[in-house]
Design a protein around this motif. Structure first.
Motif, mmCIF file in Angstrom:
data_model
loop_
_atom_site.group_PDB
_atom_site.id
_atom_site.type_symbol
_atom_site.label_atom_id
_atom_site.label_comp_id
_atom_site.label_asym_id
_atom_site.label_seq_id
_atom_site.Cartn_x
_atom_site.Cartn_y
_atom_site.Cartn_z
ATOM 1 N N PHE A 1 -3.754 6.007 6.453
ATOM 2 C CA PHE A 1 -3.365 6.459 7.789
ATOM 3 C C PHE A 1 -4.301 5.879 8.846
ATOM 4 N N GLU A 2 -5.580 5.752 8.515
ATOM 5 C CA GLU A 2 -6.526 5.158 9.473
ATOM 6 C C GLU A 2 -6.225 3.674 9.706
ATOM 7 N N LEU A 3 -5.707 2.977 8.672
ATOM 8 C CA LEU A 3 -5.466 1.540 8.794
ATOM 9 C C LEU A 3 -4.102 1.232 9.399
ATOM 10 N N PHE A 4 -3.076 1.981 9.009
ATOM 11 C CA PHE A 4 -1.710 1.661 9.429
ATOM 12 C C PHE A 4 -1.113 2.685 10.375
ATOM 13 N N GLY A 5 -1.762 3.831 10.568
ATOM 14 C CA GLY A 5 -1.241 4.827 11.493
ATOM 15 C C GLY A 5 -0.060 5.579 10.913
ATOM 16 N N GLU A 6 0.811 6.021 11.793
ATOM 17 C CA GLU A 6 1.944 6.847 11.386
ATOM 18 C C GLU A 6 2.986 6.081 10.591
ATOM 19 N N ARG A 7 2.891 4.748 10.539
ATOM 20 C CA ARG A 7 3.847 3.981 9.735
ATOM 21 C C ARG A 7 3.761 4.364 8.256
ATOM 22 N N MET A 8 2.606 4.809 7.809
ATOM 23 C CA MET A 8 2.429 5.155 6.409
ATOM 24 C C MET A 8 3.180 6.418 6.020
ATOM 25 N N PHE A 9 3.549 7.254 7.003
ATOM 26 C CA PHE A 9 4.264 8.482 6.683
ATOM 27 C C PHE A 9 5.655 8.211 6.128
ATOM 28 N N SER A 10 6.216 7.023 6.403
ATOM 29 C CA SER A 10 7.549 6.714 5.886
ATOM 30 C C SER A 10 7.552 6.542 4.363
ATOM 31 N N PHE A 11 6.381 6.308 3.753
ATOM 32 C CA PHE A 11 6.286 6.187 2.304
ATOM 33 C C PHE A 11 5.902 7.496 1.633
ATOM 34 N N ALA B 1 -9.222 20.712 -13.749
ATOM 35 C CA ALA B 1 -10.252 20.003 -12.981
ATOM 36 C C ALA B 1 -9.873 18.544 -12.781
ATOM 37 N N GLN B 2 -9.361 17.907 -13.861
ATOM 38 C CA GLN B 2 -8.912 16.519 -13.724
ATOM 39 C C GLN B 2 -7.680 16.425 -12.826
ATOM 40 N N ALA B 3 -6.798 17.434 -12.906
ATOM 41 C CA ALA B 3 -5.589 17.420 -12.080
ATOM 42 C C ALA B 3 -5.944 17.477 -10.601
ATOM 43 N N TRP B 4 -6.854 18.380 -10.222
ATOM 44 C CA TRP B 4 -7.238 18.471 -8.822
ATOM 45 C C TRP B 4 -8.017 17.249 -8.359
ATOM 46 N N LYS B 5 -8.702 16.600 -9.296
ATOM 47 C CA LYS B 5 -9.382 15.352 -8.936
ATOM 48 C C LYS B 5 -8.379 14.274 -8.568
ATOM 49 N N ASP B 6 -7.282 14.182 -9.360
ATOM 50 C CA ASP B 6 -6.236 13.210 -9.032
ATOM 51 C C ASP B 6 -5.565 13.550 -7.711
ATOM 52 N N ASP B 7 -5.338 14.834 -7.473
ATOM 53 C CA ASP B 7 -4.701 15.225 -6.213
ATOM 54 C C ASP B 7 -5.588 14.881 -5.014
ATOM 55 N N GLY C 1 -4.886 12.410 -1.845
ATOM 56 C CA GLY C 1 -5.075 12.808 -0.453
ATOM 57 C C GLY C 1 -6.014 11.881 0.288
ATOM 58 N N ASN C 2 -7.099 11.465 -0.367
ATOM 59 C CA ASN C 2 -8.019 10.520 0.279
ATOM 60 C C ASN C 2 -7.344 9.174 0.535
ATOM 61 N N LEU C 3 -6.469 8.751 -0.410
ATOM 62 C CA LEU C 3 -5.761 7.486 -0.222
ATOM 63 C C LEU C 3 -4.843 7.548 0.991
ATOM 64 N N ALA D 1 0.827 -1.207 0.000
ATOM 65 C CA ALA D 1 0.000 0.000 0.000
ATOM 66 C C ALA D 1 0.860 1.256 0.000
ATOM 67 N N GLY D 2 1.970 1.240 0.724
ATOM 68 C CA GLY D 2 2.836 2.411 0.769
ATOM 69 C C GLY D 2 3.487 2.699 -0.577
ATOM 70 N N LEU D 3 3.925 1.659 -1.273
ATOM 71 C CA LEU D 3 4.507 1.884 -2.594
ATOM 72 C C LEU D 3 3.460 2.395 -3.579
ATOM 73 N N CYS D 4 2.246 1.909 -3.446
ATOM 74 C CA CYS D 4 1.173 2.422 -4.300
ATOM 75 C C CYS D 4 0.904 3.896 -4.007
ATOM 76 N N LEU D 5 0.892 4.269 -2.716
ATOM 77 C CA LEU D 5 0.699 5.665 -2.340
ATOM 78 C C LEU D 5 1.834 6.541 -2.856
ATOM 79 N N HIS D 6 3.050 6.075 -2.723
ATOM 80 C CA HIS D 6 4.196 6.840 -3.203
ATOM 81 C C HIS D 6 4.111 7.064 -4.708
ATOM 82 N N ASP D 7 3.656 6.048 -5.443
ATOM 83 C CA ASP D 7 3.496 6.207 -6.885
ATOM 84 C C ASP D 7 2.424 7.242 -7.222
#
Length: 542
Positions: free
Chosen positions: A522-532, A505-511, A515-517, A387-393
């Motif tokens: 963060f709700e599932l893994f907590g602060e560990r996700m900040f490392s990615f 409009a599409q750019a802000w939708k992706d952003d 952010g939602n991801l 999940a972290g690598l997906c978020l980083h991408d």
């Protein structure tokens, strides 16, 4: 030739055949030992020539070769490949003669001339290229092979029904390739931790001329994986051999991938690999997952169904609750190796219910088995990494909005301005090189930052902000270029406003999705996700 030597009478007979009639008995007796010595010498040389030719019958050509080696003029005349046939003369016990066939001179004159002998040479030609026989004179025509196969098939019948007979084809390997294959086998099975085995892996990955050994290596890997699931070191060595074969650009391993993939997937999602608790099967599963990702990346364009088939197998192993946690771990690592898109489509939708499933096994109060608890935490770590690598991408596509500006910012009287070192000149060249003026982005709390309005930077900005910046740029240009008409300026403003509104409009939708991801993870893994999460993006979301 008797053991007593050549008699002097034989010397006298030979002398008479060459025209010497008055040879004295003393001379004949003196010549006999020397003739015997010369004859023995010639025959010994002839026997050597026969043995070098791998024959057991002495021929006249061997005698001619022996005479040539002794610098003696050979005997001229017609020779035959067949041995001479001697017949016993009637009335004499030890007298033989050669039974010569009577040949008519007329038949010899009318017979066609034989082909001239060719010099001994070695020529090479292609027997088959990628399994297809080329149509060259050296190879038999395809029609002849087809007709021969049909005739052989028709000969084999049982109970009146035709039986399709496929004759075995013998695959011939050179002695060098056989020794190479046996050496690799011995190193793989007995010395997988040695330095020479690493050199052998390098040879498998770089050497050319190994294509003939690919089916043998494929069969060897498949057999050993199926029979040695409890031998961790051998399984790891076999996967390293497989990786070297797939990295070799000189061999065509594509036709054998369907035979290698079952063994590779076994080392990834098998329930148990090795028989000891100290065997680090987690490392083997990680290595195999990276190997699968490399295979899909290298050969996915050749086989369109390669990655879908692998993905289907791994998803079934991941979502099957009857599978063990070690199998789930291998499936998660394999899916993560296939790329962030696979993780986003197949793992993230099932992430929350799966974490609820393994949560009891992660708690000390509910799971007393330390091995099971450790396996659950390993699976948890694999999920967090995927999940972290997906978020980083996803965060890599964010604009330069989150990076600090390149020029110094000054704040005066509630307005944000920038310091310019040089004044702009009113020329068309300088106008094209200079960036448009910087605009202020404000919120309810006041000014929070600013950014450049150069559309060549490829960033994503609020539509109103970019529209005002683009219109400001067009207005300034129209003011400095008096020849630009009002109609043209209005058309540019309308086109710029429509294009920027759609793209941004599409750019802000992706952003917002990124952010939602981050918020969901963060709700599932907590602060560990900040490392990615990179620091600029992390500060923005915080």
């Amino acid at each position: 030739m008797s053991s007593a030597g050549i008699p002097k009478e034989a010397i006298e007979v030979i002398a008479q055949t060459v025209g010497i009639t008055n040879l004295s008995p003393e001379v004949s007796l003196a010549l006999a030992p020397d003739v015997e010595y010369r004859l023995r010498e010639i025959m010994q040389e002839a026997i050597k020539c026969m043995r070098h030719a791998r024959r057991t019958t002495l021929t006249g050509d061997d005698v001619d070769s022996a005479l040539t080696l002794r610098n003696v003029e050979p005997v001229y005349g017609f020779t035959s490949k067949d041995s001479l046939r001697f017949k016993r003369a009637g009335g004499f016990k030890d007298l033989y003669y050669v039974d010569d066939k009577v040949v008519e001179f007329k038949d010899v004159m009318e017979s066609p001339l034989p082909k001239p002998p060719l010099h001994t040479a070695v020529t090479a030609h292609w027997l088959a290229i990628e399994g297809v026989q080329p149509a060259i004179p050296e190879n038999p025509p395809v029609e002849v092979l087809t007709a021969t196969a049909d005739v052989k098939r028709s000969e084999y019948k049982e109970d009146g029904l035709p039986v399709d007979i496929r004759l075995p084809v013998k695959h011939v390997l050179s002695r060098e390739l056989q020794l190479y294959f046996e050496k690799i086998k011995v190193l793989t099975m007995r010395r997988p931790d040695s330095v020479i085995f690493k050199q052998a892996l390098l040879s498998l990955a770089t050497d050319s001329g190994l294509h003939a050994l690919v089916p043998y290596f494929t069969h060897f890997i498949a057999d050993e994986v199926a029979r040695n699931l409890n031998n961790f070191s051998l399984l790891f060595a076999l996967m390293r051999v497989t990786r070297s074969l797939t990295q070799n650009s000189h061999i065509h391993i594509e036709p054998y991938l369907h035979q290698l993939l079952p063994s590779i997937l076994t080392c990834l999602v098998a329930r148990r690999l090795g028989h000891r608790l100290t065997d680090n099967h987690w490392e083997l599963r990680n290595f195999t997952a990276n190997l699968i990702g490399s295979i899909c990346k290298t050969f996915g364009h050749l086989y369109h169904n390669l990655q879908p088939r692998i993905t289907r197998t791994l998803v079934h192993a991941f979502l099957d609750p009857t599978k063990s946690l070690t199998q789930h771990y291998g499936a998660i690592q394999g899916l993560a190796a296939l790329g962030p898109s696979v993780v986003r489509l197949l793992i993230l939708p099932n992430l929350e219910p799966y974490l609820l499933l393994i949560e009891p096994d992660m708690q000390l109060e509910k799971q007393k088995n330390e091995v099971k608890r450790y396996e659950a935490w390993r699976v948890y770590g694999a999920l967090m990494r995927a999940a972290g690598l997906c978020l980083h991408d996803r965060l890599k596509i964010l604009p330069g909005l989150l990076t600090p500006p390149a020029r110094p910012i000054l704040k005066s009287n509630g307005k944000i301005v920038t310091g310019m070192a040089n004044k702009r000149k009113a020329s068309s060249d300088s106008l094209m090189q200079q960036q448009p003026p910087l605009k202020k982005m404000t919120t309810e709390a006041g000014a929070v930052g600013m950014m450049s309005m150069n559309p060549m930077q490829g960033g994503r900005f609020p539509p109103s902000l970019v529209a005002s910046g683009m219109m400001g740029g067009v207005t300034s240009i129209s003011r400095q270029l008096p020849g630009l008409g009002e109609n043209m300026a209005g058309a540019v403003r309308d086109a710029g406003a429509k294009t920027s509104s759609l793209v941004l409009a599409q750019a802000w939708k992706d952003d917002m999705s990124a952010g939602n991801l981050l918020a969901s993870l963060f709700e599932l893994f907590g602060e560990r996700m900040f490392s990615f999460t990179p620091k600029p993006e992390l500060s923005f979301f915080l």
